[in-house]
Design a protein around this motif. Structure first.
Motif: not given
Length: 235
Positions: A69-97
């Protein structure tokens, strides 16, 4: 939110819609997504076919091995994480929380919509890739409901470089960077372009847009935000 935080240089302008049609067809299995219209009496528009997101098999390294979690390797961004359900979405620019609700295929063969009595709620296709997992994760939301503006009211105002953060059940916050925001006709939707799996962790945010069809009581277009996983951080 990321090992390398995406820049946040953005501007916003209002965009309004009343209903969302996000249809998809899984490989070998057809299904549709239709959101309720602002007008509760509205009929269902004609379906639009699309290729649904896919994810890595459970036996693959991308799906089986959680990334640090704290220091992902470049492969995380290239290939992705293991499966885990989302809980919350935030988009600061359009005030989504907003929290998430899982979306599933209903008896009609269409993907059920989030409750219309909750304007601050995003839906995610629970049988597709989860946000941050390899594949194309699909998140959809109302732009408004019978009670007023809803979670994705200003989705179409996002710009390339804007950030979308999604907190997952495993305690990882995934940060996506917007690549483009485009509007497509529901009658001529570019299925493979929007939903195809390119082997990396992708995100698509979808709502409605374009001209409002009074007869169909639905907007004619879909607004689609294309984004890729840019980094992660602990919640």
């Amino acid at each position: 939110m990321a090992a390398q935080q995406p820049s946040d240089t953005e501007s916003a302008s209002p965009a309004l819609g009343r209903s969302l049609l996000w249809p998809a067809v899984a490989v070998g299995l057809g299904f549709l997504l239709v959101y309720n219209s602002f007008d509760a009496s509205a009929g269902v528009p004609p379906p639009v076919a699309a290729v649904a997101p896919t994810r890595a098999p459970a036996s693959s390294p991308a799906a089986a091995s959680p990334a640090p979690v704290p220091s992902p390797s470049p492969s995380v961004e290239s290939y992705g994480l293991s499966r885990s359900e989302p809980e919350r979405i935030r988009i600061k620019k359009i005030a989504v929380d907003a929290p998430f609700t899982p979306l599933a295929i209903g008896p009609s063969g269409r993907l059920d919509a989030p409750p219309v009595n909750d304007r601050n709620l995003a839906g995610w296709f629970k049988d597709g890739a989860t946000p941050g997992e390899r594949g194309t994760s699909v998140v959809a939301g109302h732009v408004d409901t019978m009670t007023g503006p809803a979670v994705f009211l200003l989705l179409g105002t996002l710009k390339p470089g804007n950030k979308v953060s999604i907190t997952r059940e495993d305690g990882i916050v995934t940060v996506f960077k917007v690549d483009s925001v485009e509007t497509f006709s529901k009658a001529n939707f570019p299925d493979e372009r929007v939903y195809a799996d390119n082997g990396t962790a992708q995100l698509r945010l979808i709502t409605c847009g374009g001209e409002y069809d009074k007869k169909a009581k639905d907007y004619k277009d879909n607004v689609v935000v294309f984004a890729h996983l840019a980094g992660v951080r602990p919640a």
